[in-house]
Scaffold this motif. Structure first.
Motif, PDB file in Angstrom:
ATOM      1  N   UNK A  84       8.370  -7.933  11.483  1.00  6.32           N
ATOM      2  CA  UNK A  84       9.143  -7.006  10.659  1.00  6.32           C
ATOM      3  C   UNK A  84      10.419  -6.611  11.388  1.00  6.32           C
ATOM      4  N   UNK A  85      11.418  -6.167  10.635  1.00  8.77           N
ATOM      5  CA  UNK A  85      12.665  -5.712  11.235  1.00  8.77           C
ATOM      6  C   UNK A  85      12.441  -4.372  11.938  1.00  8.77           C
ATOM      7  N   UNK A  86      13.063  -4.227  13.107  1.00 10.99           N
ATOM      8  CA  UNK A  86      12.895  -3.027  13.905  1.00 10.99           C
ATOM      9  C   UNK A  86      13.260  -1.779  13.104  1.00 10.99           C
ATOM     10  N   UNK A  87      14.354  -1.829  12.370  1.00 13.46           N
ATOM     11  CA  UNK A  87      14.796  -0.658  11.607  1.00 13.46           C
ATOM     12  C   UNK A  87      13.782  -0.273  10.543  1.00 13.46           C
ATOM     13  N   UNK A  88      13.150  -1.271   9.929  1.00 12.68           N
ATOM     14  CA  UNK A  88      12.163  -0.971   8.892  1.00 12.68           C
ATOM     15  C   UNK A  88      10.932  -0.296   9.487  1.00 12.68           C
ATOM     16  N   UNK A  89      10.470  -0.812  10.642  1.00 12.06           N
ATOM     17  CA  UNK A  89       9.310  -0.192  11.288  1.00 12.06           C
ATOM     18  C   UNK A  89       9.666   1.224  11.727  1.00 12.06           C
ATOM     19  N   UNK A  90      10.883   1.381  12.255  1.00 11.55           N
ATOM     20  CA  UNK A  90      11.307   2.676  12.767  1.00 11.55           C
ATOM     21  C   UNK A  90      11.334   3.736  11.668  1.00 11.55           C
ATOM     22  N   UNK A  91      11.546   3.295  10.432  1.00  9.70           N
ATOM     23  CA  UNK A  91      11.552   4.234   9.310  1.00  9.70           C
ATOM     24  C   UNK A  91      10.196   4.900   9.139  1.00  9.70           C
ATOM     25  N   UNK A  92       9.139   4.247   9.640  1.00  8.08           N
ATOM     26  CA  UNK A  92       7.786   4.799   9.539  1.00  8.08           C
ATOM     27  C   UNK A  92       7.380   5.556  10.810  1.00  8.08           C
ATOM     28  N   UNK A  93       8.277   5.603  11.804  1.00  6.73           N
ATOM     29  CA  UNK A  93       7.874   6.062  13.136  1.00  6.73           C
ATOM     30  C   UNK A  93       7.323   7.475  13.157  1.00  6.73           C
ATOM     31  N   UNK A  94       7.955   8.371  12.399  1.00  7.95           N
ATOM     32  CA  UNK A  94       7.515   9.757  12.450  1.00  7.95           C
ATOM     33  C   UNK A  94       6.330  10.068  11.564  1.00  7.95           C
ATOM     34  N   UNK A  95       5.833   9.079  10.858  1.00  5.64           N
ATOM     35  CA  UNK A  95       4.797   9.339   9.861  1.00  5.64           C
ATOM     36  C   UNK A  95       3.385   9.248  10.403  1.00  5.64           C
ATOM     37  N   UNK A  96       3.153   8.433  11.423  1.00  4.04           N
ATOM     38  CA  UNK A  96       1.782   8.157  11.814  1.00  4.04           C
ATOM     39  C   UNK A  96       1.750   7.557  13.205  1.00  4.04           C
ATOM     40  N   UNK A  97       0.582   7.670  13.851  1.00  2.00           N
ATOM     41  CA  UNK A  97       0.374   7.006  15.142  1.00  2.00           C
ATOM     42  C   UNK A  97      -0.292   5.640  14.985  1.00  2.00           C
ATOM     43  N   UNK A  98      -0.493   5.233  13.770  1.00  2.00           N
ATOM     44  CA  UNK A  98      -1.144   3.961  13.495  1.00  2.00           C
ATOM     45  C   UNK A  98      -0.389   2.754  14.075  1.00  2.00           C
ATOM     46  N   UNK A  99       0.968   2.732  14.135  1.00  2.00           N
ATOM     47  CA  UNK A  99       1.663   1.520  14.587  1.00  2.00           C
ATOM     48  C   UNK A  99       1.166   0.967  15.915  1.00  2.00           C
ATOM     49  N   UNK A 100       0.720   1.825  16.840  1.00  2.00           N
ATOM     50  CA  UNK A 100       0.264   1.328  18.137  1.00  2.00           C
ATOM     51  C   UNK A 100      -0.943   0.410  17.987  1.00  2.00           C
ATOM     52  N   UNK A 101      -1.753   0.615  16.931  1.00  2.00           N
ATOM     53  CA  UNK A 101      -2.949  -0.212  16.753  1.00  2.00           C
ATOM     54  C   UNK A 101      -2.637  -1.576  16.148  1.00  2.00           C
ATOM     55  N   UNK A 102      -1.408  -1.777  15.693  1.00  2.00           N
ATOM     56  CA  UNK A 102      -1.003  -3.092  15.201  1.00  2.00           C
ATOM     57  C   UNK A 102      -0.786  -4.084  16.346  1.00  2.00           C
ATOM     58  N   UNK A 103      -0.684  -3.588  17.581  1.00  2.00           N
ATOM     59  CA  UNK A 103      -0.291  -4.455  18.700  1.00  2.00           C
ATOM     60  C   UNK A 103      -1.194  -5.667  18.876  1.00  2.00           C
ATOM     61  N   UNK A 104      -2.505  -5.408  19.039  1.00  2.00           N
ATOM     62  CA  UNK A 104      -3.427  -6.523  19.274  1.00  2.00           C
ATOM     63  C   UNK A 104      -3.394  -7.550  18.162  1.00  2.00           C
ATOM     64  N   UNK A 105      -3.606  -7.122  16.894  1.00  2.00           N
ATOM     65  CA  UNK A 105      -3.569  -8.091  15.799  1.00  2.00           C
ATOM     66  C   UNK A 105      -2.254  -8.864  15.711  1.00  2.00           C
ATOM     67  N   UNK A 106      -1.118  -8.182  15.900  1.00  2.00           N
ATOM     68  CA  UNK A 106       0.171  -8.886  15.808  1.00  2.00           C
ATOM     69  C   UNK A 106       0.380  -9.832  16.987  1.00  2.00           C
ATOM     70  N   UNK A 107      -0.091  -9.453  18.170  1.00  2.00           N
ATOM     71  CA  UNK A 107       0.010 -10.357  19.319  1.00  2.00           C
ATOM     72  C   UNK A 107      -0.791 -11.633  19.072  1.00  2.00           C
ATOM     73  N   UNK A 108      -1.960 -11.489  18.467  1.00  2.00           N
ATOM     74  CA  UNK A 108      -2.771 -12.670  18.163  1.00  2.00           C
ATOM     75  C   UNK A 108      -2.131 -13.516  17.070  1.00  2.00           C
ATOM     76  N   UNK A 109      -1.560 -12.887  16.073  1.00  2.00           N
ATOM     77  CA  UNK A 109      -0.998 -13.628  14.947  1.00  2.00           C
ATOM     78  C   UNK A 109       0.408 -14.160  15.204  1.00  2.00           C
ATOM     79  N   UNK A 110       1.234 -13.369  15.901  1.00  2.00           N
ATOM     80  CA  UNK A 110       2.660 -13.707  16.040  1.00  2.00           C
ATOM     81  C   UNK A 110       3.127 -13.889  17.478  1.00  2.00           C
ATOM     82  N   UNK A 111       2.333 -13.411  18.424  1.00  2.00           N
ATOM     83  CA  UNK A 111       2.751 -13.522  19.819  1.00  2.00           C
ATOM     84  C   UNK A 111       3.616 -12.366  20.294  1.00  2.00           C
TER      85      UNK A 111
END
Length: 438
Positions: A84-111
Motif C-alpha cells: 500500500x502507499x505510505x500516505x494511504x496507510x498513514x491516513x489510518x495511523x491515528x485510528x488504531x494500533x492494529x497496523x503493527x500486527x500486519x507486519x508478519x503477514x505482509x512480510x510473508x506475503x510481500x517481503x
C-alpha cells in the motif's frame, strides 16, 4: 452526527440487548486472513469502528472485503495482496494500533511492511518495542523513518525463542501471526493466554498452522509453508457483556445480555456475585441484575487471564461507588487507568488514588511513580455533570455514571465509545435509558 450525548439518569436499566464478537479478537482474525492463499469467512462480527479501520487497511493492501453487517459476516479474499502507499496507510495511523500486527503477514506475503505512527487509547505505556524486537528475532530488518517504520525480511523469517518480560497480549499476537509461516520452530515463554488469544490460535489452526499451548504459558509454533482461508464464528465480547452487567448493577437494574457466554466470564461473575449482584445463565446469554439491598465493598486486583481483566475494572468501579464501605482496586496491567476517576469525583464519588500497591501483592508499578491503586468509599449519590470521554473503557464507565446520576449529564467525545461498543445508543434506548444527541 454530534459527538455529544445527553443522558438523563437516575433510572434503572431494564431489558434485553445483544453482544456479538469480541473487538479484541475480530480485528486480529481479519489480519490473519492475509496469511491465507484462499478466502476466509468470519461470522458474529460487530458493527464497530475498529472493524471499519481494519477493513480499510485490508483494502489498501489489495484484500477484497465483502461485508454483511446485519448478518455479522465478513468474506476476506487475500489472493491479490499488494503493498500500500505510505500516505494511504498513514491516513489510518491515528485510528488504531492494529497496523503493527500486519507486519508478519505482509512480510510473508510481500517481503516488506510499512507501519505508521500508532494510535489507540491513552491509558498507559503500550510500547511497540516488544513487537519490533520479536520481528528482529525472526530475522526482520527494521528501519525507523520519519513517516513511520519500514520492515523487510531479505532472508526470510526463521523460527526463534522468545521470552516476554510480561505476558503481553499484543506481543503474543505478533508472534503467532509471524511464526506460523516462519521456517522452523518458534517457542514463546510467558505468553498471554486470554480467550481471544486462544480463539486466534483456533483460527490459525483451521488455516493449517501447528500450534501447541502448554500449561506453563509456553506456546510452540511449527512453521508451515502454506496456509489457507478459514471459516470461523467469533467468540462473544466478554468486555462489552461485563460493561452492561456493571451498568445494571450501578443503576439497580436488570439486563439480559444475549450472546454473553459463561466460560470466558467466570472470574468476572465471581466478583459480580461478591459485590452483591445476581446473574442467571442460559443457552442464549446471561441475565445480570441488582437483587435489592446494599451492595458490598470488595478488594479487587486486576491481572492477566485468568485473573480479573483490566477492561472490566473501570465499569465496575462505577458500581462500587454505590457499594457500602471501602473498596480497594489494585490495577496491575496498565499503569495509568485511573484517570477516569477524576470525572467520577466531580459527580460526587469519594475515590482516592495511590501510588502504592494496595490490597494485594506488589506489582511491577509499585516502585514507579504511577497512581495505580484506588480506594472507593460508598455509597455516594452521583450528580449530573459535563463529562469528557478519555478513552474507550473509561468513556463507557462515564456513561454508566451518567446513567446512575440524577439529572441530565452531557457526555462529550462519545464517538470514542463507537470503537468497541456496537450500537450502544440504540441499546441504551432499548433498556429504557433517556439519551439523545443534537
Amino acid at each position: 452526527m454530534s459527538d455529544l450525548l445527553y443522558v438523563n439518569g437516575g433510572n434503572p436499566l431494564k431489558g434485553t440487548i445483544t453482544v456479538r464478537g469480541a473487538k479484541n479478537f475480530v480485528s486480529k482474525a481479519m489480519v490473519a486472513s492475509v496469511l491465507g492463499e484462499t478466502p476466509s469467512e468470519l461470522r458474529n462480527v460487530p458493527q464497530i469502528r475498529d472493524v471499519n479501520v481494519v477493513t480499510g487497511l485490508l483494502e489498501l493492501h489489495g484484500v477484497r472485503v465483502d461485508s454483511d453487517p446485519v448478518a455479522g459476516t465478513l468474506r476476506l479474499d487475500p489472493r491479490d495482496v499488494e503493498s500500500a502507499h505510505v500516505a494511504d496507510i498513514d491516513a489510518h495511523a491515528g485510528s488504531s494500533r492494529i497496523p503493527i500486527l500486519f507486519c508478519g503477514p505482509l512480510l510473508h506475503r510481500l517481503g516488506e511492511a510499512f507501519i505508521p505512527d500508532l494510535g489507540g487509547c491513552h491509558i498507559g505505556d503500550r510500547p511497540i518495542n516488544y513487537h519490533l524486537d520479536i520481528l528482529r528475532q525472526f530475522g526482520a530488518v527494521v528501519d525507523k523513518r520519519e513517516q513511520g517504520i519500514h520492515i523487510r525480511a531479505p532472508r526470510g523469517l526463521h523460527g526463534t525463542k522468545v521470552e516476554l518480560p510480561y505476558p503481553s497480549v499484543g506481543a503474543t499476537e505478533q508472534l503467532l501471526l509471524t511464526a506460523v509461516r516462519a521456517d522452523g520452530v518458534t517457542e514463546l515463554s510467558n505468553a498471554a493466554i486470554e480467550p481471544e488469544i486462544m480463539d486466534l490460535i483456533a483460527v490459525l489452526q483451521k488455516m493449517g498452522a501447528v500450534i501447541s499451548v502448554d500449561t506453563d504459558r509456553v506456546i510452540r509454533v511449527e512453521g508451515v509453508d502454506r496456509l489457507v482461508g478459514f471459516r470461523h464464528t467469533a467468540l462473544a465480547d466478554r468486555i462489552e457483556a461485563a460493561s452492561w452487567a456493571s451498568a445494571a448493577l450501578a443503576t439497580a437494574g436488570d439486563v439480559y445480555v444475549k450472546g454473553a457466554t459463561q466460560p470466558e466470564m467466570m472470574t468476572f461473575l465471581n466478583t459480580f456475585r461478591k459485590v452483591g449482584g445476581e446473574f442467571e445463565v442460559d443457552d442464549e446469554g446471561i441475565r445480570f441484575y441488582h437483587p435489592g439491598g446494599d451492595l458490598n465493598a470488595i478488594v479487587l486486583e486486576t491481572d492477566v487471564h485468568p485473573g480479573f481483566m483490566t477492561d472490566w475494572q473501570q465499569p465496575l468501579v462505577v458500581a462500587l461507588t454505590q457499594a457500602k464501605g471501602l473498596s480497594i482496586v489494585h490495577e496491575t496491567v496498565y499503569e495509568n487507568r485511573f484517570g477516569f476517576t477524576d470525572a467520577l469525583r466531580g459527580m460526587g464519588a469519594t475515590i482516592q488514588v495511590y501510588k502504592e500497591c494496595l490490597g494485594g501483592r506488589p506489582c511491577r508499578f509499585g516502585q514507579r511513580n504511577f497512581h495505580h491503586s484506588a480506594v472507593i468509599s460508598g455509597p455516594t449519590p452521583l450528580a449530573a455533570a459535563e463529562i469528557e470521554v478519555p478513552d474507550l473503557r473509561g468513556g463507557f464507565s462515564h456513561l454508566i455514571a451518567a446513567l446512575t446520576a440524577k439529572g441530565t449529564s452531557t457526555v462529550r467525545g462519545i464517538s470514542l465509545i463507537d470503537r468497541g461498543y456496537e450500537h450502544f445508543q440504540e441499546k441504551l434506548s432499548a433498556l429504557g435509558a433517556e439519551v439523545g444527541r443534537d
